[in-house]
Design a protein around this motif. Structure first.
Motif, PDB file in Angstrom:
ATOM      1  N   LEU A 167     -11.135 -24.378 -10.009  1.00 18.72           N
ATOM      2  CA  LEU A 167     -11.358 -24.461 -11.449  1.00 18.72           C
ATOM      3  C   LEU A 167     -12.483 -25.417 -11.814  1.00 18.72           C
ATOM      4  O   LEU A 167     -13.257 -25.150 -12.721  1.00 18.72           O
ATOM      5  N   CYS A 168     -12.574 -26.554 -11.119  1.00 16.54           N
ATOM      6  CA  CYS A 168     -13.577 -27.561 -11.508  1.00 16.54           C
ATOM      7  C   CYS A 168     -14.520 -27.960 -10.375  1.00 16.54           C
ATOM      8  O   CYS A 168     -15.432 -28.752 -10.582  1.00 16.54           O
ATOM      9  N   SER A 169     -14.285 -27.471  -9.178  1.00 18.39           N
ATOM     10  CA  SER A 169     -15.114 -27.726  -7.989  1.00 18.39           C
ATOM     11  C   SER A 169     -15.046 -29.143  -7.449  1.00 18.39           C
ATOM     12  O   SER A 169     -15.822 -29.511  -6.575  1.00 18.39           O
ATOM     13  N   ASN A 170     -14.132 -29.964  -7.948  1.00 19.79           N
ATOM     14  CA  ASN A 170     -13.934 -31.300  -7.389  1.00 19.79           C
ATOM     15  C   ASN A 170     -13.044 -31.219  -6.152  1.00 19.79           C
ATOM     16  O   ASN A 170     -12.302 -30.247  -5.980  1.00 19.79           O
ATOM     17  N   PRO A 171     -13.084 -32.231  -5.291  1.00 16.56           N
ATOM     18  CA  PRO A 171     -12.200 -32.242  -4.137  1.00 16.56           C
ATOM     19  C   PRO A 171     -10.739 -32.189  -4.592  1.00 16.56           C
ATOM     20  O   PRO A 171     -10.347 -32.890  -5.526  1.00 16.56           O
ATOM     21  N   ALA A 172      -9.955 -31.340  -3.940  1.00 17.69           N
ATOM     22  CA  ALA A 172      -8.551 -31.177  -4.297  1.00 17.69           C
ATOM     23  C   ALA A 172      -7.753 -30.885  -3.030  1.00 17.69           C
ATOM     24  O   ALA A 172      -8.322 -30.723  -1.949  1.00 17.69           O
ATOM     25  N   ARG A 173      -6.441 -30.812  -3.203  1.00 16.15           N
ATOM     26  CA  ARG A 173      -5.543 -30.513  -2.092  1.00 16.15           C
ATOM     27  C   ARG A 173      -4.598 -29.410  -2.512  1.00 16.15           C
ATOM     28  O   ARG A 173      -4.264 -29.285  -3.687  1.00 16.15           O
TER      29      ARG A 173
ATOM     30  N   VAL B  28      -6.734 -14.111  -6.691  1.00 23.68           N
ATOM     31  CA  VAL B  28      -7.532 -14.552  -7.834  1.00 23.68           C
ATOM     32  C   VAL B  28      -8.787 -15.284  -7.367  1.00 23.68           C
ATOM     33  O   VAL B  28      -9.859 -15.109  -7.940  1.00 23.68           O
ATOM     34  N   GLU B  29      -8.659 -16.093  -6.342  1.00 25.82           N
ATOM     35  CA  GLU B  29      -9.826 -16.838  -5.862  1.00 25.82           C
ATOM     36  C   GLU B  29     -10.958 -15.902  -5.434  1.00 25.82           C
ATOM     37  O   GLU B  29     -12.119 -16.272  -5.494  1.00 25.82           O
ATOM     38  N   LYS B  30     -10.612 -14.698  -5.036  1.00 25.42           N
ATOM     39  CA  LYS B  30     -11.616 -13.726  -4.598  1.00 25.42           C
ATOM     40  C   LYS B  30     -12.025 -12.781  -5.722  1.00 25.42           C
ATOM     41  O   LYS B  30     -12.937 -11.991  -5.566  1.00 25.42           O
ATOM     42  N   TYR B  31     -11.359 -12.872  -6.852  1.00 19.71           N
ATOM     43  CA  TYR B  31     -11.598 -11.963  -7.964  1.00 19.71           C
ATOM     44  C   TYR B  31     -12.900 -12.339  -8.670  1.00 19.71           C
ATOM     45  O   TYR B  31     -13.087 -13.496  -9.048  1.00 19.71           O
ATOM     46  N   PRO B  32     -13.835 -11.406  -8.859  1.00 15.96           N
ATOM     47  CA  PRO B  32     -15.148 -11.743  -9.433  1.00 15.96           C
ATOM     48  C   PRO B  32     -15.081 -12.446 -10.788  1.00 15.96           C
ATOM     49  O   PRO B  32     -15.855 -13.371 -11.039  1.00 15.96           O
ATOM     50  N   GLU B  33     -14.161 -12.049 -11.655  1.00 16.45           N
ATOM     51  CA  GLU B  33     -14.067 -12.661 -12.981  1.00 16.45           C
ATOM     52  C   GLU B  33     -13.732 -14.150 -12.899  1.00 16.45           C
ATOM     53  O   GLU B  33     -14.101 -14.930 -13.767  1.00 16.45           O
ATOM     54  N   MET B  34     -13.014 -14.538 -11.860  1.00 10.84           N
ATOM     55  CA  MET B  34     -12.576 -15.925 -11.746  1.00 10.84           C
ATOM     56  C   MET B  34     -13.755 -16.880 -11.586  1.00 10.84           C
ATOM     57  O   MET B  34     -13.660 -18.046 -11.900  1.00 10.84           O
ATOM     58  N   HIS B  35     -14.865 -16.392 -11.133  1.00 12.79           N
ATOM     59  CA  HIS B  35     -16.008 -17.264 -10.885  1.00 12.79           C
ATOM     60  C   HIS B  35     -16.914 -17.423 -12.103  1.00 12.79           C
ATOM     61  O   HIS B  35     -17.973 -18.014 -12.008  1.00 12.79           O
ATOM     62  N   LYS B  36     -16.473 -16.900 -13.227  1.00 13.94           N
ATOM     63  CA  LYS B  36     -17.212 -17.105 -14.473  1.00 13.94           C
ATOM     64  C   LYS B  36     -16.737 -18.400 -15.106  1.00 13.94           C
ATOM     65  O   LYS B  36     -15.539 -18.676 -15.176  1.00 13.94           O
ATOM     66  N   SER B  37     -17.661 -19.199 -15.544  1.00  8.35           N
ATOM     67  CA  SER B  37     -17.331 -20.544 -16.013  1.00  8.35           C
ATOM     68  C   SER B  37     -16.332 -20.559 -17.163  1.00  8.35           C
ATOM     69  O   SER B  37     -15.527 -21.483 -17.267  1.00  8.35           O
ATOM     70  N   GLN B  38     -16.322 -19.534 -18.031  1.00  8.64           N
ATOM     71  CA  GLN B  38     -15.376 -19.562 -19.148  1.00  8.64           C
ATOM     72  C   GLN B  38     -13.934 -19.451 -18.662  1.00  8.64           C
ATOM     73  O   GLN B  38     -13.037 -20.044 -19.235  1.00  8.64           O
ATOM     74  N   TYR B  39     -13.696 -18.694 -17.591  1.00 10.80           N
ATOM     75  CA  TYR B  39     -12.349 -18.622 -17.027  1.00 10.80           C
ATOM     76  C   TYR B  39     -11.965 -19.973 -16.439  1.00 10.80           C
ATOM     77  O   TYR B  39     -10.880 -20.486 -16.667  1.00 10.80           O
ATOM     78  N   GLN B  40     -12.861 -20.533 -15.657  1.00  7.17           N
ATOM     79  CA  GLN B  40     -12.567 -21.787 -14.974  1.00  7.17           C
ATOM     80  C   GLN B  40     -12.275 -22.902 -15.962  1.00  7.17           C
ATOM     81  O   GLN B  40     -11.297 -23.632 -15.818  1.00  7.17           O
ATOM     82  N   ALA B  41     -13.096 -23.045 -16.983  1.00  6.23           N
ATOM     83  CA  ALA B  41     -12.895 -24.105 -17.977  1.00  6.23           C
ATOM     84  C   ALA B  41     -11.599 -23.900 -18.751  1.00  6.23           C
ATOM     85  O   ALA B  41     -10.839 -24.847 -18.973  1.00  6.23           O
ATOM     86  N   ARG B  42     -11.317 -22.662 -19.146  1.00 15.06           N
ATOM     87  CA  ARG B  42     -10.095 -22.384 -19.907  1.00 15.06           C
ATOM     88  C   ARG B  42      -8.848 -22.678 -19.073  1.00 15.06           C
ATOM     89  O   ARG B  42      -7.914 -23.325 -19.533  1.00 15.06           O
ATOM     90  N   PHE B  43      -8.846 -22.229 -17.823  1.00 15.88           N
ATOM     91  CA  PHE B  43      -7.689 -22.459 -16.971  1.00 15.88           C
ATOM     92  C   PHE B  43      -7.527 -23.933 -16.610  1.00 15.88           C
ATOM     93  O   PHE B  43      -6.413 -24.436 -16.495  1.00 15.88           O
ATOM     94  N   SER B  44      -8.633 -24.641 -16.447  1.00 17.96           N
ATOM     95  CA  SER B  44      -8.554 -26.071 -16.182  1.00 17.96           C
ATOM     96  C   SER B  44      -7.896 -26.790 -17.355  1.00 17.96           C
ATOM     97  O   SER B  44      -7.004 -27.621 -17.172  1.00 17.96           O
TER      98      SER B  44
ATOM     99  N   GLY C 121      -2.776  -6.460 -13.493  1.00 11.61           N
ATOM    100  CA  GLY C 121      -3.538  -5.239 -13.748  1.00 11.61           C
ATOM    101  C   GLY C 121      -4.952  -5.402 -13.252  1.00 11.61           C
ATOM    102  O   GLY C 121      -5.188  -5.603 -12.068  1.00 11.61           O
ATOM    103  N   THR C 122      -5.897  -5.363 -14.179  1.00 17.37           N
ATOM    104  CA  THR C 122      -7.310  -5.498 -13.797  1.00 17.37           C
ATOM    105  C   THR C 122      -7.927  -6.783 -14.329  1.00 17.37           C
ATOM    106  O   THR C 122      -9.141  -6.925 -14.363  1.00 17.37           O
ATOM    107  N   ASP C 123      -7.089  -7.733 -14.749  1.00  9.09           N
ATOM    108  CA  ASP C 123      -7.598  -8.964 -15.339  1.00  9.09           C
ATOM    109  C   ASP C 123      -6.919 -10.174 -14.703  1.00  9.09           C
ATOM    110  O   ASP C 123      -5.850 -10.071 -14.112  1.00  9.09           O
ATOM    111  N   VAL C 124      -7.547 -11.307 -14.852  1.00  3.76           N
ATOM    112  CA  VAL C 124      -6.965 -12.574 -14.420  1.00  3.76           C
ATOM    113  C   VAL C 124      -6.209 -13.150 -15.608  1.00  3.76           C
ATOM    114  O   VAL C 124      -6.717 -13.179 -16.723  1.00  3.76           O
ATOM    115  N   SER C 125      -4.970 -13.588 -15.374  1.00  2.00           N
ATOM    116  CA  SER C 125      -4.205 -14.182 -16.468  1.00  2.00           C
ATOM    117  C   SER C 125      -3.506 -15.445 -15.980  1.00  2.00           C
ATOM    118  O   SER C 125      -3.414 -15.695 -14.782  1.00  2.00           O
ATOM    119  N   ALA C 126      -3.034 -16.211 -16.934  1.00  2.62           N
ATOM    120  CA  ALA C 126      -2.351 -17.457 -16.607  1.00  2.62           C
ATOM    121  C   ALA C 126      -1.176 -17.639 -17.551  1.00  2.62           C
ATOM    122  O   ALA C 126      -1.285 -17.387 -18.748  1.00  2.62           O
TER     123      ALA C 126
END
Length: 92
Positions: free
Chosen positions: A11-17, A43-59, A77-82
């Protein structure tokens, strides 16, 4: 007991565990920025997940999880959800 592994936060590209859960289909992350969340490996492999708006919203959603709950990010389905889930439902 699952072993703790290091990875950049998806989600934020910082070091995590994380630890693998749910028969190794999902990762339970702990991140100094996003705090804590669960994400399916799919989800990590899903193309939509790598768009910054998804990452920021989920973070933001992960950081603001209600007490006793954790953000669960998955493909529906065909979308990423949380959704927030009760932390006691996590399969470690």
């Amino acid at each position: 007991m699952q072993s703790i592994q290091d990875q950049q936060c998806p989600l934020c590209s910082n070091p995590a565990r994380f630890v693998l859960i749910d028969h190794d289909f999902r990762k339970h992350f702990k991140c100094p920025v996003c705090i804590e969340f669960v994400i399916s490996i799919k989800v990590e492999k899903y193309p939509e997940m790598h768009k910054s708006q998804y990452q920021a919203r989920f973070s933001d959603l992960a950081k603001n999880a209600p007490k006793g709950e954790i953000l669960d990010i998955r493909v529906k389905g065909t979308d990423v959800s949380a959704d927030y889930v009760n932390r006691s439902t996590l399969l470690h």
